[in-house]
Design a protein around this motif. Structure first.
Motif, PDB file in Angstrom:
ATOM      1  N   PRO A  41      -2.515   6.777  -1.200  1.00  0.00           N
ATOM      2  CA  PRO A  41      -2.419   5.326  -1.396  1.00  0.00           C
ATOM      3  C   PRO A  41      -3.487   4.814  -2.364  1.00  0.00           C
ATOM      4  CG  PRO A  41      -2.233   5.875   0.928  1.00  0.00           C
ATOM      5  CD  PRO A  41      -2.626   7.139   0.229  1.00  0.00           C
ATOM      6  N   GLU A  54       0.854  -1.189   0.000  1.00  0.00           N
ATOM      7  CA  GLU A  54       0.000   0.000   0.000  1.00  0.00           C
ATOM      8  C   GLU A  54       0.893   1.243   0.000  1.00  0.00           C
ATOM      9  OE1 GLU A  54      -3.534   2.032   2.667  1.00  0.00           O
ATOM     10  OE2 GLU A  54      -3.337  -0.142   2.684  1.00  0.00           O
ATOM     11  N   GLN A  77       2.080  -0.925   4.489  1.00  0.00           N
ATOM     12  CA  GLN A  77       2.691   0.321   4.047  1.00  0.00           C
ATOM     13  C   GLN A  77       4.204   0.364   4.234  1.00  0.00           C
ATOM     14  OE1 GLN A  77       0.609   3.428   6.142  1.00  0.00           O
ATOM     15  NE2 GLN A  77      -1.306   3.112   5.030  1.00  0.00           N
ATOM     16  N   GLY A 120      -4.078  -1.223  -2.880  1.00  0.00           N
ATOM     17  CA  GLY A 120      -2.647  -1.465  -2.969  1.00  0.00           C
ATOM     18  C   GLY A 120      -2.161  -1.701  -4.386  1.00  0.00           C
ATOM     19  N   LYS A 125      -1.207  -2.652   7.521  1.00  0.00           N
ATOM     20  CA  LYS A 125      -1.804  -2.193   6.269  1.00  0.00           C
ATOM     21  C   LYS A 125      -0.887  -2.385   5.065  1.00  0.00           C
ATOM     22  CE  LYS A 125      -4.301   1.600   6.373  1.00  0.00           C
ATOM     23  NZ  LYS A 125      -5.667   1.068   6.148  1.00  0.00           N
TER      24      LYS A 125
END
Length: 340
Positions: A278, A94, A161, A282, A159
């Motif tokens: 974002p 993401e 990231q 993703g 998440k």
């Protein structure tokens, strides 16, 4: 279904109330730890000794080329360009469509005579600096935390990231960690449980997932900030496999007005790069590469289309020529020179 990590902030009585936090972290507490002697030191801190300790934590780890330390009577100033030697960005799913760029001259003050506070401090920015000069944030990418309540919706690790090394580029195209800096730890010349891996902006050290003597940390040992009493420093932080992963607040006193903010990249009209958003769901196949000529490229695919951000050094110091085709900009190619 609530994430299993939602339970992990309940690390002990100190996580239940700030009153108990203050009690657990009191300078007068006779809490013991397994790292050294059974009595917490109450001797005044010698600033020269603490300065030497902070310098040694960087040089012993092999990062003297990454970060430098200068001290006055009150602070050790750790200066770096915030960019690590290890790989960056690979493994992110993401992405926020930001790319890390060096930030020369980033200087943070570390108190040489730290004192525990009566309540923890949360900061919507870096809380600490690793021994390689890279800033360390809490697990969240969205504002100050409620340190007593884990929020899975802001968990950068959960998440997807973060990269393979525990970091990513922030809104200012600055690289920083949100969890244990695994690649840095693995590359340390003195790697081991007794090695300091970073320093909180309140002056207390950060260690890995075990006590400095190699013994395991009990499930109730760490407080709400992910730290515990230390017989050498008075207090210390740790990394952990579960949230909050690394310190999420500062147990000691800190003057937030002295803490630096990394200057964002701006063009000649002082306008910053478009803030990345974002891409929903993703991206795939994100890859960060540095070519032989120094050109940096981060490429990825989204819904079958190819996107990228790349930059190379411009003529002016700390300036870079960018070319970007992002999801944020609907695939429109944009170029420009941006400087720190």
């Amino acid at each position: 279904m609530r994430s299993p990590r939602s339970k992990m902030l309940v690390l002990g009585p100190a996580a239940i109330s700030l009153t108990l936090f203050a009690y657990a972290c009191s300078k007068d507490s006779e809490t013991t730890d397994t790292a050294a002697s059974s009595t917490t030191t109450t001797d005044p801190v010698d600033p020269e000794d603490r300065c030497a300790t902070i310098k040694a934590s960087i040089s012993d780890a092999g990062f003297s080329d990454n970060a430098t330390v200068e001290c006055d009577d009150t602070y050790a100033y750790i200066t770096s360009d915030t960019y690590p030697d290890h790989e960056v960005m690979n493994g992110i799913k993401e992405t926020n469509e930001q790319i890390p760029v060096r930030a020369p001259g980033h200087k943070v003050p570390i108190p040489l005579a730290p004192e525990l506070a009566t309540s923890p401090t949360s900061i919507d920015a870096a809380l600490a600096v690793a021994v390689n000069g890279v800033p360390i944030y809490d697990y969240s990418a969205q504002g100050e935390l409620d340190v007593n309540t884990y929020d899975p919706n802001t968990d950068t690790k959960a998440k997807g990231q973060l990269d393979n090394c525990g970091g990513h580029a922030g809104r200012g195209d600055d690289y920083h960690y949100h969890v244990a800096p695994t690649c840095m730890i693995e590359s340390m010349a003195n790697k081991g449980d007794s090695a300091v891996i970073g320093w909180g902006f309140d002056g207390y050290p950060i260690y890995g997932s075990k006590n400095p003597d190699g013994s395991a940390i009990g499930s109730d040992d760490l407080d709400v900030c992910n730290g515990q009493a230390d017989s050498t420093f008075g207090y210390r932080y740790h990394t952990s496999a579960a949230a909050p992963y690394i310190l999420q607040c500062l147990a000691g006193k800190v003057d937030k007005t002295l803490l630096p903010r990394i200057q964002p990249l701006t063009d000649s009209s002082n306008k910053g790069k478009d803030a990345g958003t974002p891409p929903q769901g993703g991206v795939q196949s994100l890859k960060h590469e540095v070519a032989a000529d120094g050109t940096v490229t981060m490429s990825y695919t989204y819904q079958g289309a190819n996107y990228y951000i790349k930059y190379s050094k411009a003529t002016k110091e700390n300036c870079y020529n960018f070319e970007m085709k992002t999801v944020t900009n609907s695939g429109v190619v944009k170029t420009g020179e941006y400087c720190r």
